[in-house]
Scaffold this motif. Structure first.
Motif, PDB file in Angstrom:
ATOM      1  N   UNK A 126     -31.141 -37.701-111.927  1.00 49.82           N
ATOM      2  CA  UNK A 126     -30.098 -37.450-110.929  1.00 49.82           C
ATOM      3  C   UNK A 126     -28.873 -36.827-111.605  1.00 49.82           C
ATOM      4  N   UNK A 129     -29.473 -33.234-112.364  1.00 53.98           N
ATOM      5  CA  UNK A 129     -29.327 -32.373-111.185  1.00 53.98           C
ATOM      6  C   UNK A 129     -27.853 -32.037-110.978  1.00 53.98           C
ATOM      7  N   UNK A 130     -26.990 -32.960-111.408  1.00 58.15           N
ATOM      8  CA  UNK A 130     -25.556 -32.757-111.244  1.00 58.15           C
ATOM      9  C   UNK A 130     -24.931 -31.973-112.389  1.00 58.15           C
ATOM     10  N   UNK A 131     -25.312 -32.288-113.608  1.00 55.03           N
ATOM     11  CA  UNK A 131     -24.575 -31.800-114.772  1.00 55.03           C
ATOM     12  C   UNK A 131     -25.110 -30.508-115.389  1.00 55.03           C
ATOM     13  N   UNK A 133     -25.038 -26.837-115.957  1.00 51.42           N
ATOM     14  CA  UNK A 133     -24.033 -25.794-115.693  1.00 51.42           C
ATOM     15  C   UNK A 133     -24.628 -24.455-116.092  1.00 51.42           C
ATOM     16  N   UNK A 163     -33.808 -25.170-104.777  1.00 51.36           N
ATOM     17  CA  UNK A 163     -32.395 -24.890-104.529  1.00 51.36           C
ATOM     18  C   UNK A 163     -32.024 -23.458-104.906  1.00 51.36           C
ATOM     19  N   UNK A 219     -13.367 -22.538-112.457  1.00 48.26           N
ATOM     20  CA  UNK A 219     -13.900 -23.902-112.326  1.00 48.26           C
ATOM     21  C   UNK A 219     -13.045 -24.903-113.106  1.00 48.26           C
ATOM     22  N   UNK A 241     -18.929 -40.008-116.164  1.00 49.97           N
ATOM     23  CA  UNK A 241     -19.203 -38.799-116.938  1.00 49.97           C
ATOM     24  C   UNK A 241     -19.108 -39.102-118.431  1.00 49.97           C
ATOM     25  N   UNK A 251     -16.327 -27.710-117.401  1.00 51.37           N
ATOM     26  CA  UNK A 251     -14.984 -28.201-117.132  1.00 51.37           C
ATOM     27  C   UNK A 251     -14.426 -29.039-118.274  1.00 51.37           C
TER      28      UNK A 251
ATOM     29  N   UNK B  44     -27.135 -36.324-101.390  1.00 51.05           N
ATOM     30  CA  UNK B  44     -25.938 -35.720-101.982  1.00 51.05           C
ATOM     31  C   UNK B  44     -25.880 -35.867-103.492  1.00 51.05           C
ATOM     32  N   UNK B  45     -25.153 -34.990-104.129  1.00 50.24           N
ATOM     33  CA  UNK B  45     -25.021 -35.038-105.583  1.00 50.24           C
ATOM     34  C   UNK B  45     -23.551 -34.850-105.946  1.00 50.24           C
ATOM     35  N   UNK B  46     -23.055 -35.734-106.807  1.00 50.99           N
ATOM     36  CA  UNK B  46     -21.702 -35.552-107.341  1.00 50.99           C
ATOM     37  C   UNK B  46     -21.821 -34.722-108.607  1.00 50.99           C
ATOM     38  N   UNK B  47     -21.201 -33.563-108.631  1.00 52.61           N
ATOM     39  CA  UNK B  47     -21.388 -32.694-109.788  1.00 52.61           C
ATOM     40  C   UNK B  47     -20.398 -32.956-110.908  1.00 52.61           C
TER      41      UNK B  47
END
Lengths: 260, 419
Positions: A126, A129-131, A133, A163, A219, A241, A251, B44-47
């Motif tokens: 998960x 999928x978020x991190x 870049x 996606x 960003x 994070x 970022x 949902x995903x928190x990036x």
């Protein structure tokens, strides 16, 4: 004590399970590719991955587990946590010896440990999928470098495929030295040596798309602008994070002028 | 193509939008269409996460911070001396796509100050969403602010392209809204909410009959209120939230602890700490109402209009209702187990699954990861029967407070000075 040496793949491990039963091996320790030198008084058993044996074990498990439970075993393997192969073996032995589905028996230690590993892999995929870049290169490839704790690329492949269906992308695991590449049709596994200094300004100037630097700066600018100083909460920030991800997060990387 | 000058606009218009609290991008399952760009995941995903620990999942910006209103709590209010800026439609589209392709965000959350009039503003918001969907074949998440006073036709179109719409109620009571935003009233907010509710329900019904029917705001609508700027108690706040959940089918109500940004004497002075604990307690209460089957009257009432700040609302309820305990997790219903302090939603389900295999004892619960030090005061085990000493609720509260280390202990806001 028997050291079971397998090739490090899931199929290899499943073959090993078959052979442990076949040869009635006792007191098992698993080893990837080569025998561990720490174990002086063990006998070694080397496993050659065998599709027939894999099929037999998996179909046996499929009968005794739910669909989720069956997939979970593979996910636990990908967690690469300490002693996971041994935990998985004891779990499988428990599953095969029971007449009912035992995957919810949380009072059993191996069931619980296995669940923990599955959760860890789930959390890590998960997060990936978020991190991830992406950076855009001159030849319109979106590439990203990641270093997940668990081996999650096989699990996030479909997410990125559905996606980003209209852009070519590559996600490279710099810890395990392989990547997944999407060519607008299929995703394939690629082994390649990727420049680890790909975050440096020189690298970006050489291969980056014209707009890439601007988008990275935008960003970073956005990330700074949405912070509310009077609500600062570093502990919470780090919890969500963790620092180990920072070097691949746009970022959290200083802007171009601040880089080497 | 995005150019350098967008940089300044982005800092102004992201900065002004950051007090909007909705960041969720869940509850919409939008599939990638015709090998286009993006999809929306149900969960949902928190990036990313800001340094204040809030999640970043959407590009949250204002279209403009020019505004004809003068609401005291808002940074973009007419009388505030701040730099003004406005994006063009194309700039917002390019930013969204550029960020999305790099996997920075799940989608767009677009709000706006009101320039000229509601329709003029709403029309632009809609145009951006439309362009993203039709020209860029973008299937990521879009959340649009519905501007009170905008025409039904524009709201209708917004729902066709957006995943979620929200109208902010801003203040929990009409009285405080009148005090801080003399030009606004609750009726203007309720009207579009009602319209959206009916449209959402109607489209859902249609979809059941014909799967090809268009979707309308599939992630529903949400709203937010500012907490701690005015004198409401938690009963009024949660009562309002409950009204939205019951009457408006609201998916979420957000509570935004007021961040002092103004020298206006009607508001807490600059430097007053943000009421983060109270905000957290309200969210906890909100979860109890939405997911744990609690009735709002069980959490706050006339005899107790405010939530405890030092303990969570579930523990508070349990201590006021000791007659419901102890509960035997080996026999009790799932609904009752969910109500035990220290046992969450998922742990309760695990308990019910695991007890089929054997009688659970305390050690098993500890292994399942429940907060046993907290739960133990409320548990009974048939065998071996553990005689729980008859502690009063005050004693239990003392025990729990002494053994736990609240993450807010060093961070208590001024509100605690009342006690």
């Amino acid at each position: 004590m028997t050291q079971v040496i397998y090739d490090g793949t899931y199929e290899g491990w499943v073959t090993a399970v078959f052979e442990i039963y076949e040869y009635k091996l006792q007191d098992i320790v698993f080893a990837k590719n080569e025998a561990s030198a720490d174990l002086l008084f063990s006998t070694n058993h080397t496993v050659i991955t065998d599709e027939v044996k894999v099929k037999r074990v998996l179909s046996g498990l499929q009968k005794r587990l739910s669909k989720n439970g069956f997939q979970g075993l593979y996910n636990a393997f990908l967690s690469e946590t300490n002693k996971i192969e041994e935990i998985m073996f004891r779990y499988v032995a428990y599953v095969l010896s029971s007449t009912v589905n035992v995957e919810d028996d949380f009072s059993n230690n191996d069931v619980l440990e296995l669940r923990k590993a599955i959760r860890l892999t789930g959390k890590e995929s998960h997060r990936m999928e978020a991190f991830v870049r992406f950076q855009l290169t001159k030849d319109q490839l979106y590439y990203a470098i990641v270093e997940p704790d668990c081996n999650v690329l096989p699990l996030i492949e479909n997410h990125f495929k559905s996606r980003y269906a209209d852009q070519r992308w590559l996600i490279y695991d710099s810890k395990r030295k392989y990547g997944i590449y999407y060519d607008l049709k299929n995703v394939s596994t690629v082994a390649l040596q990727f420049n680890t200094e790909s975050n440096s300004s020189k690298f970006l100037a050489e291969i980056g798309d014209e707009g890439e630097e601007l988008f990275q700066d935008l960003w970073r600018n956005y990330f700074k602008s949405v912070n509310i100083e009077s609500r600062k909460n570093t502990k919470l920030h780090l919890q969500h994070m963790p620092k180990r991800y920072w070097k691949n997060l746009t970022e959290k990387i200083p802007d171009i002028k601040g880089r080497i | 193509m995005v150019h350098e000058r967008v940089m300044e606009k982005l800092s102004i218009l992201a900065d002004a939008a950051k007090y909007d609290v909705s960041c969720s991008s869940s509850q919409s399952n939008r599939k990638n269409k015709d090998n286009g760009l993006g999809n929306a995941k149900g969960y949902g995903i928190c990036h990313s996460y800001t340094e204040d620990g809030r999640c970043v999942s959407l590009l949250k910006i204002l279209l403009t911070n020019h505004c004809i209103f003068d609401c005291a709590y808002c940074v973009s209010r007419k009388s505030n001396d701040v730099k003004r800026a406005a994006f063009t439609v194309q700039e917002v589209v390019d930013l969204t796509i550029g960020f999305y392709r790099r996997n920075y965000i799940e989608g767009l959350f677009l709000s706006s100050g009101i320039f000229d009039n509601p329709d003029y503003t709403m029309e632009r918001l809609v145009r951006i969403a439309k362009k993203l969907r039709l020209e860029e074949n973008f299937n990521g998440y879009i959340h649009l602010k519905a501007i009170p006073g905008a025409s039904d036709e524009l709201l209708q179109q917004a729902g066709m392209y957006a995943d979620r719409l929200s109208v902010n109620v801003e203040m929990p009571t009409e009285k405080s809204l009148k005090l801080l935003a003399p030009d606004k009233n609750h009726i203007d907010v309720i009207k579009p909410m009602e319209y959206l509710k009916n449209e959402i329900v109607g489209h859902k019904e249609e979809k059941k009959l014909n799967y090809k029917a268009p979707i309308f705001a599939p992630a529903g609508q949400s709203t937010q209120m500012v907490i701690g700027a005015t004198q409401e108690n938690d009963m009024e706040i949660l009562g309002m939230a409950n009204y939205f959940y019951d009457q408006m089918n609201m998916r979420r109500v957000y509570y935004s602890g007021y961040v002092p940004i103004s020298y206006d004497t009607r508001l807490p002075a600059i430097g007053t700490p943000v009421p983060v604990i109270r905000e957290n307690r309200l969210y906890q209460a909100d979860w109890l109402i939405r997911l744990y089957g609690f009735n709002v009257n069980e959490i706050v009432g006339f005899d107790q209009p405010n939530l405890d700040l030092d303990i969570d609302p579930k523990l508070g309820w349990a201590l006021r209702n000791m007659n419901q305990f102890p509960v035997d997790v080996n026999t009790a219903d799932l609904e009752l187990i969910k109500r035990i302090p220290g046992i969450g939603f998922l742990s309760a389900k695990k308990i019910v699954a695991a007890r089929k295999f054997k009688k659970l004892v305390p050690q098993d619960l500890q292994k399942l990861g429940i907060a046993y030090t907290r739960a133990k005061y409320f548990l009974a085990f048939a065998t071996p029967f553990q005689l729980q000493k008859d502690l009063t609720s005050i004693q239990i509260k003392d025990h729990i407070l002494n053994t736990q280390k609240s993450k807010y202990k060093n961070d208590f806001s001024n509100q605690l000075a009342l006690f």
